[in-house]
Design a protein around this motif. Structure first.
Motif, PDB file in Angstrom:
ATOM      1  N   GLN A 121      40.244 -71.499 -38.710  1.00  0.00           N
ATOM      2  CA  GLN A 121      40.932 -71.360 -40.079  1.00  0.00           C
ATOM      3  C   GLN A 121      41.115 -72.794 -40.639  1.00  0.00           C
ATOM      4  O   GLN A 121      41.106 -72.908 -41.660  1.00  0.00           O
ATOM      5  CB  GLN A 121      42.555 -70.650 -39.677  1.00  0.00           C
ATOM      6  N   ASP A 122      41.045 -73.570 -39.837  1.00  0.00           N
ATOM      7  CA  ASP A 122      41.114 -75.212 -40.448  1.00  0.00           C
ATOM      8  C   ASP A 122      40.377 -75.879 -39.312  1.00  0.00           C
ATOM      9  O   ASP A 122      40.721 -76.387 -38.091  1.00  0.00           O
ATOM     10  CB  ASP A 122      42.666 -75.565 -40.318  1.00  0.00           C
ATOM     11  N   TRP A 123      39.111 -76.530 -40.041  1.00  0.00           N
ATOM     12  CA  TRP A 123      38.293 -77.250 -39.147  1.00  0.00           C
ATOM     13  C   TRP A 123      37.342 -78.128 -39.822  1.00  0.00           C
ATOM     14  O   TRP A 123      37.624 -78.330 -41.143  1.00  0.00           O
ATOM     15  CB  TRP A 123      37.206 -76.306 -38.524  1.00  0.00           C
ATOM     16  N   SER A 124      37.201 -79.270 -39.402  1.00  0.00           N
ATOM     17  CA  SER A 124      36.345 -80.313 -40.004  1.00  0.00           C
ATOM     18  C   SER A 124      35.027 -80.698 -39.292  1.00  0.00           C
ATOM     19  O   SER A 124      34.742 -80.250 -38.098  1.00  0.00           O
ATOM     20  CB  SER A 124      37.239 -81.589 -39.601  1.00  0.00           C
ATOM     21  N   VAL A 125      34.238 -81.314 -40.103  1.00  0.00           N
ATOM     22  CA  VAL A 125      32.908 -81.827 -39.676  1.00  0.00           C
ATOM     23  C   VAL A 125      33.056 -83.288 -39.405  1.00  0.00           C
ATOM     24  O   VAL A 125      34.254 -83.939 -39.665  1.00  0.00           O
ATOM     25  CB  VAL A 125      31.824 -81.570 -40.685  1.00  0.00           C
ATOM     26  N   THR A 126      31.979 -83.903 -38.475  1.00  0.00           N
ATOM     27  CA  THR A 126      32.160 -85.327 -38.136  1.00  0.00           C
ATOM     28  C   THR A 126      32.237 -86.162 -39.548  1.00  0.00           C
ATOM     29  O   THR A 126      33.049 -87.276 -39.311  1.00  0.00           O
ATOM     30  CB  THR A 126      31.104 -85.905 -37.331  1.00  0.00           C
ATOM     31  N   GLU A 127      31.799 -85.992 -40.447  1.00  0.00           N
ATOM     32  CA  GLU A 127      31.761 -86.770 -41.836  1.00  0.00           C
ATOM     33  C   GLU A 127      33.201 -86.675 -42.382  1.00  0.00           C
ATOM     34  O   GLU A 127      33.330 -87.582 -43.407  1.00  0.00           O
ATOM     35  CB  GLU A 127      30.809 -86.237 -42.800  1.00  0.00           C
TER      36      GLU A 127
END
Length: 220
Positions: free
Chosen positions: A79-85
């Protein structure tokens, strides 16, 4: 992306692949271009919204080498995730889930579940209040855009209110409106897909050569 406008409405019949194209693929495309940006995807229900977020995450994992997007190790959220950038996706149902979460791109995907929702004055009021008082205030000032995809159900549905309050670009307003009727009709102006008058809209589950079935109701 080119800055020609920052508000886009895409109006189509139901079940023609609009959410797959815009909510999923376009969100992934935005992250490829701006990997530091936050994308918020809102749908008529939590299950639909989370499905969008899960699908986009799958694209990031599948095409990471080609587009240079990476997921941090050990992140399992859908539902809520990020990429390394630094960018990422948050996917929630309309009307909730954005407080405290800033974003650059807001996707409003089918905000009305069906005609009954759209005809409910209480639901429309809640939706309009959420958009103006919560969703818009979460957008970052440096770069932001709103894309709404829906089937029209009511004169004061989400699209109707946006057009009434902010207007269409061609009339000096803010919203770029792309209308894709089930059957191309010159009364709506030039067809965005270049279809000839009377030509049906493609449908993901009906072969494009089967014009008879498309016209009979595959895209109504």
């Amino acid at each position: 992306m080119r800055g020609e406008y920052d508000r886009l409405l895409i109006l189509t019949p139901p079940q023609v692949g609009k959410s797959t194209t815009v909510a999923e693929w376009a969100s992934f495309w935005w992250l490829c271009l701006f990997p530091q940006d936050r994308v918020a995807i809102t749908s008529s229900g939590d299950d639909l919204a989370q499905k969008r977020g899960k699908t986009i995450r799958g694209y990031v994992e599948e095409y990471s080498d080609e587009f240079g997007l990476r997921m941090p190790p050990g992140v399992g959220a859908m539902q809520d995730w990020s990429v390394t950038e630094g960018g990422g996706v948050r996917s929630v149902s309309v009307g909730k889930g954005l407080t405290g979460h800033d974003g650059n791109l807001l996707i409003v995907d089918d905000p009305h579940k069906d005609r009954a929702d759209a005809e409910s004055e209480a639901f429309r009021r809640h939706l309009h209040d959420w958009y103006s008082s919560t969703a818009l205030k979460r957008l970052q000032p440096d770069r932001n855009a709103v894309v709404a995809i829906q089937t029209r159900w009511h004169p004061d549905d989400f699209a109707g209110r946006r057009i009434a309050e902010e207007g269409r670009i061609e009339d000096g307003g803010r919203w770029k409106v792309i209308r894709l009727p089930a059957i191309a009709d010159p009364k709506f102006g030039p067809d965005p897909l270049g279809r000839a008058p009377g030509e049906p809209l493609p449908h993901p589950k009906i072969p494009s050569k089967n014009k008879k079935r498309l016209r009979r109701g595959g895209t109504t």
